[in-house]
Design a protein around this motif. Structure first.
Motif, PDB file in Angstrom:
ATOM      1  N   LYS A  70      34.114  45.102  52.512  1.00  0.00           N
ATOM      2  CA  LYS A  70      33.223  44.752  52.367  1.00  0.00           C
ATOM      3  C   LYS A  70      32.217  45.116  51.105  1.00  0.00           C
ATOM      4  CE  LYS A  70      32.308  43.842  57.284  1.00  0.00           C
ATOM      5  NZ  LYS A  70      31.473  44.017  58.580  1.00  0.00           N
ATOM      6  N   ALA A  71      32.578  46.252  50.588  1.00  0.00           N
ATOM      7  CA  ALA A  71      32.063  46.861  49.523  1.00  0.00           C
ATOM      8  C   ALA A  71      33.003  46.690  48.262  1.00  0.00           C
ATOM      9  CB  ALA A  71      31.804  48.557  49.865  1.00  0.00           C
ATOM     10  N   ALA A  72      33.896  45.890  48.172  1.00  0.00           N
ATOM     11  CA  ALA A  72      34.738  45.430  46.986  1.00  0.00           C
ATOM     12  C   ALA A  72      34.104  44.362  46.402  1.00  0.00           C
ATOM     13  CB  ALA A  72      36.047  45.138  47.610  1.00  0.00           C
ATOM     14  N   HIS A  73      34.124  44.504  45.102  1.00  0.00           N
ATOM     15  CA  HIS A  73      33.777  43.529  44.087  1.00  0.00           C
ATOM     16  C   HIS A  73      34.380  42.367  44.173  1.00  0.00           C
ATOM     17  CE1 HIS A  73      31.897  41.437  40.753  1.00  0.00           C
ATOM     18  NE2 HIS A  73      30.726  42.189  40.627  1.00  0.00           N
ATOM     19  N   PRO A  74      34.078  41.091  44.310  1.00  0.00           N
ATOM     20  CA  PRO A  74      34.778  39.709  44.169  1.00  0.00           C
ATOM     21  C   PRO A  74      35.538  39.575  43.201  1.00  0.00           C
ATOM     22  CG  PRO A  74      32.529  38.979  44.082  1.00  0.00           C
ATOM     23  CD  PRO A  74      32.407  40.762  44.169  1.00  0.00           C
ATOM     24  N   ASP A  75      35.203  39.969  41.992  1.00  0.00           N
ATOM     25  CA  ASP A  75      35.876  39.735  40.604  1.00  0.00           C
ATOM     26  C   ASP A  75      36.917  41.247  40.382  1.00  0.00           C
ATOM     27  OD1 ASP A  75      36.879  39.589  38.142  1.00  0.00           O
ATOM     28  OD2 ASP A  75      35.208  38.756  37.368  1.00  0.00           O
ATOM     29  N   ILE A  76      38.193  41.228  40.541  1.00  0.00           N
ATOM     30  CA  ILE A  76      38.747  42.195  40.421  1.00  0.00           C
ATOM     31  C   ILE A  76      38.749  42.999  38.960  1.00  0.00           C
ATOM     32  CG2 ILE A  76      40.966  41.383  39.328  1.00  0.00           C
ATOM     33  CD1 ILE A  76      40.983  44.033  41.964  1.00  0.00           C
ATOM     34  N   LYS A  77      38.142  42.394  38.052  1.00  0.00           N
ATOM     35  CA  LYS A  77      38.271  42.796  36.694  1.00  0.00           C
ATOM     36  C   LYS A  77      36.816  43.475  36.386  1.00  0.00           C
ATOM     37  CE  LYS A  77      40.639  39.107  34.586  1.00  0.00           C
ATOM     38  NZ  LYS A  77      40.653  37.814  33.682  1.00  0.00           N
ATOM     39  N   VAL A  78      35.760  43.351  37.498  1.00  0.00           N
ATOM     40  CA  VAL A  78      34.627  44.203  37.271  1.00  0.00           C
ATOM     41  C   VAL A  78      34.687  45.431  37.903  1.00  0.00           C
ATOM     42  CG1 VAL A  78      32.418  44.190  38.128  1.00  0.00           C
ATOM     43  CG2 VAL A  78      33.300  42.233  37.548  1.00  0.00           C
ATOM     44  N   PRO A  79      34.537  46.612  37.136  1.00  0.00           N
ATOM     45  CA  PRO A  79      34.836  48.031  37.554  1.00  0.00           C
ATOM     46  C   PRO A  79      33.696  48.523  38.515  1.00  0.00           C
ATOM     47  CG  PRO A  79      34.345  48.166  35.333  1.00  0.00           C
ATOM     48  CD  PRO A  79      34.244  46.603  35.878  1.00  0.00           C
ATOM     49  N   ARG A  80      33.437  48.087  39.608  1.00  0.00           N
ATOM     50  CA  ARG A  80      32.483  48.478  40.571  1.00  0.00           C
ATOM     51  C   ARG A  80      32.788  48.285  42.099  1.00  0.00           C
ATOM     52  NH1 ARG A  80      31.011  50.622  36.725  1.00  0.00           N
ATOM     53  NH2 ARG A  80      29.208  50.431  35.542  1.00  0.00           N
ATOM     54  N   GLY A  81      32.412  49.432  42.707  1.00  0.00           N
ATOM     55  CA  GLY A  81      32.719  49.186  44.226  1.00  0.00           C
ATOM     56  C   GLY A  81      34.070  49.458  44.564  1.00  0.00           C
ATOM     57  N   TYR A  82      34.507  49.184  45.668  1.00  0.00           N
ATOM     58  CA  TYR A  82      35.693  49.848  46.414  1.00  0.00           C
ATOM     59  C   TYR A  82      36.868  48.995  45.884  1.00  0.00           C
ATOM     60  CZ  TYR A  82      39.311  50.592  50.274  1.00  0.00           C
ATOM     61  OH  TYR A  82      40.229  50.907  50.826  1.00  0.00           O
ATOM     62  N   ARG A  83      38.253  49.959  45.958  1.00  0.00           N
ATOM     63  CA  ARG A  83      39.490  49.118  45.474  1.00  0.00           C
ATOM     64  C   ARG A  83      40.454  49.763  46.572  1.00  0.00           C
ATOM     65  NH1 ARG A  83      36.981  45.477  44.065  1.00  0.00           N
ATOM     66  NH2 ARG A  83      36.793  44.529  41.622  1.00  0.00           N
ATOM     67  N   ALA A  84      41.197  49.057  46.982  1.00  0.00           N
ATOM     68  CA  ALA A  84      42.130  49.645  48.140  1.00  0.00           C
ATOM     69  C   ALA A  84      43.602  49.884  47.404  1.00  0.00           C
ATOM     70  CB  ALA A  84      42.540  48.287  49.152  1.00  0.00           C
ATOM     71  N   LEU A  85      44.312  50.328  48.092  1.00  0.00           N
ATOM     72  CA  LEU A  85      45.765  50.641  47.559  1.00  0.00           C
ATOM     73  C   LEU A  85      46.400  49.594  47.004  1.00  0.00           C
ATOM     74  CD1 LEU A  85      47.315  52.652  50.818  1.00  0.00           C
ATOM     75  CD2 LEU A  85      46.472  53.568  48.588  1.00  0.00           C
ATOM     76  N   GLY A  86      47.096  49.848  46.165  1.00  0.00           N
ATOM     77  CA  GLY A  86      47.957  48.520  45.325  1.00  0.00           C
ATOM     78  C   GLY A  86      47.406  48.039  44.292  1.00  0.00           C
ATOM     79  N   ILE A  87      46.065  48.515  43.732  1.00  0.00           N
ATOM     80  CA  ILE A  87      45.220  47.948  42.668  1.00  0.00           C
ATOM     81  C   ILE A  87      45.783  48.351  41.102  1.00  0.00           C
ATOM     82  CG2 ILE A  87      43.006  47.603  41.607  1.00  0.00           C
ATOM     83  CD1 ILE A  87      43.617  45.895  44.219  1.00  0.00           C
ATOM     84  N   GLU A  88      46.103  49.504  41.160  1.00  0.00           N
ATOM     85  CA  GLU A  88      46.119  50.378  39.791  1.00  0.00           C
ATOM     86  C   GLU A  88      47.630  51.099  39.726  1.00  0.00           C
ATOM     87  OE1 GLU A  88      42.780  52.020  37.489  1.00  0.00           O
ATOM     88  OE2 GLU A  88      43.375  53.509  38.935  1.00  0.00           O
ATOM     89  N   SER A  89      48.161  51.022  38.505  1.00  0.00           N
ATOM     90  CA  SER A  89      49.058  52.090  38.049  1.00  0.00           C
ATOM     91  C   SER A  89      48.782  52.606  36.837  1.00  0.00           C
ATOM     92  CB  SER A  89      50.411  51.274  38.129  1.00  0.00           C
ATOM     93  OG  SER A  89      51.533  52.082  37.421  1.00  0.00           O
ATOM     94  N   LEU A  90      48.135  53.970  36.970  1.00  0.00           N
ATOM     95  CA  LEU A  90      47.586  54.463  35.712  1.00  0.00           C
ATOM     96  C   LEU A  90      48.742  54.843  34.648  1.00  0.00           C
ATOM     97  CD1 LEU A  90      45.139  57.289  37.172  1.00  0.00           C
ATOM     98  CD2 LEU A  90      44.680  55.200  35.759  1.00  0.00           C
ATOM     99  N   SER A  91      49.944  54.990  35.025  1.00  0.00           N
ATOM    100  CA  SER A  91      51.030  55.306  34.077  1.00  0.00           C
ATOM    101  C   SER A  91      51.190  54.060  33.245  1.00  0.00           C
ATOM    102  CB  SER A  91      52.476  55.630  34.764  1.00  0.00           C
ATOM    103  OG  SER A  91      52.683  54.589  35.685  1.00  0.00           O
ATOM    104  N   ALA A  92      50.732  52.921  33.336  1.00  0.00           N
ATOM    105  CA  ALA A  92      51.281  51.563  32.624  1.00  0.00           C
ATOM    106  C   ALA A  92      50.032  51.840  31.481  1.00  0.00           C
ATOM    107  CB  ALA A  92      50.708  50.554  33.199  1.00  0.00           C
ATOM    108  N   GLY A  93      49.184  52.795  31.352  1.00  0.00           N
ATOM    109  CA  GLY A  93      48.328  52.968  30.087  1.00  0.00           C
ATOM    110  C   GLY A  93      49.198  53.823  29.014  1.00  0.00           C
ATOM    111  N   ASN A  94      50.092  54.502  29.464  1.00  0.00           N
ATOM    112  CA  ASN A  94      51.106  55.050  28.732  1.00  0.00           C
ATOM    113  C   ASN A  94      52.388  54.542  28.392  1.00  0.00           C
ATOM    114  OD1 ASN A  94      49.154  57.112  28.919  1.00  0.00           O
ATOM    115  ND2 ASN A  94      50.434  58.707  28.724  1.00  0.00           N
TER     116      ASN A  94
END
Length: 326
Positions: A70-94
């Motif tokens: 309920k605290a997740a932003h409806p737009d996944i591109k907006v960096p605010r609020g809650y994000r659950a497992l499976g959203i991000e892979s930090l190593s992709a930045g490298n």
């Protein structure tokens, strides 16, 4: 080459003479040239303020998933609020492909800002975004804002020391961070009741993007590791009333590689305790004003990087690390 993370005491710089300040700055320069990571004490942040946010965050992450969403932003591109497992892979930045990181997080920024064009028009609304606060626990937003403001003041002092360490005027960075786009992430690494996929970590190998990251963590199994310039992985330990500080990509570029933005990661806990090991870290990602031009401090013709705008660089890294399927 150090095999442990140095600890620096900021109290002489915050309360002492100009000579004390320069001595601490020189120590930071040595540390950032060799390692790029260090812990700090004597920072002046009350433990009660740290504990208050940690208590609210732990309460939130313990809620059922449907409540947290309920605290997740409806737009996944907006960096605010809650994000659950499976959203991000930090190593992709490298440019390293791995499965999604085994973490949840809560992303927040500045809670309020002046009614001025820089913040409200043009590029401003891309970075100055209203926070989302959950219904539970009560007081989450207030605790987060108080923490943000305290770390904002600390980061200003750290950037004064950075300028002195680089033989620049103490106020060199002041007009480049006075309207900064810093974000906080509350990173929650839950218990692992199923085995990770091959190559999957709590947070994959990555560097941070901005100036300084000021992290409050905890010493539990499955923690932070940093890679030294020699390629060795070193465990990073911190007491709850200390902070881990590391150099981000933009500051490494600004120093023309004099300082290092280390690759780091959060490893999985040992199998014997994975099903009951959870971890919370609070990361303050200090990032310059979105229109700050990052140009190498170097003699003519010696710059290793082309100039880049602070906001554009951050946006690029966010795009790289967000999973395409998310």
């Amino acid at each position: 080459m150090p095999t442990t993370i140095p600890r620096n005491d900021l109290e002489p710089a915050l309360k002492g003479s100009p000579a004390d300040k320069r001595a601490v700055a020189a120590q930071i320069d040595r540390t950032c040239t060799e390692v790029g990571f260090f812990t700090i004490k004597g920072h002046g942040i009350p433990l009660s303020l740290i504990d208050a946010l940690r208590e609210k965050a732990n309460t939130f992450f313990a809620l059922p998933l449907n409540e947290k969403l309920k605290a997740a932003h409806p737009d996944i591109k907006v960096p605010r609020g809650y994000r659950a497992l499976g959203i991000e892979s930090l190593s992709a930045g490298n440019a390293i492909e791995t499965p999604a990181d085994l973490k949840e997080y809560y992303h927040l920024g500045r809670e309020r800002w002046p009614d001025e064009l820089y913040y409200t028009q043009g590029e401003g609304p891309r970075y100055f975004i209203p926070n989302l606060w959950p219904h539970e626990p009560a007081g989450f937003g207030e605790a987060a804002e108080q923490y943000y403001l305290a770390l904002e003041t600390l980061s200003e002092r750290m950037m004064e020391l950075t300028a002195l360490a680089l033989d620049l005027p103490e106020g060199f960075f002041r007009d480049k961070i006075d309207k900064h786009i810093t974000a906080i992430r509350l990173n929650y690494y839950p218990e692992q009741t199923t085995a990770p996929k091959p190559g999957q970590l709590r947070a994959g190998d990555h560097t941070d993007y901005g100036l300084l990251t000021i992290l409050n963590g905890e010493n539990v199994p499955g923690g932070l590791q940093v890679q030294t310039r020699a390629g060795e992985w070193v465990d990073v330990e911190t007491d709850q009333d200390t902070f881990v500080v590391n150099i981000g990509d933009l500051l490494m570029r600004w120093t023309n590689d004099r300082w290092v933005s280390n690759v780091h990661r959060v490893v999985n806990p040992p199998d014997s305790v994975a099903a009951r090991s959870k971890r919370l870290s609070i990361a303050f990602f200090h990032h310059p004003n979105y229109d700050a031009l990052i140009e190498c401090i170097a003699p003519s013709g010696k710059a290793k990087y082309p100039p880049v705008l602070s906001g554009e660089y951050r946006d690029l890294k966010y795009q790289q690390t967000r999973l395409k399927s998310a």
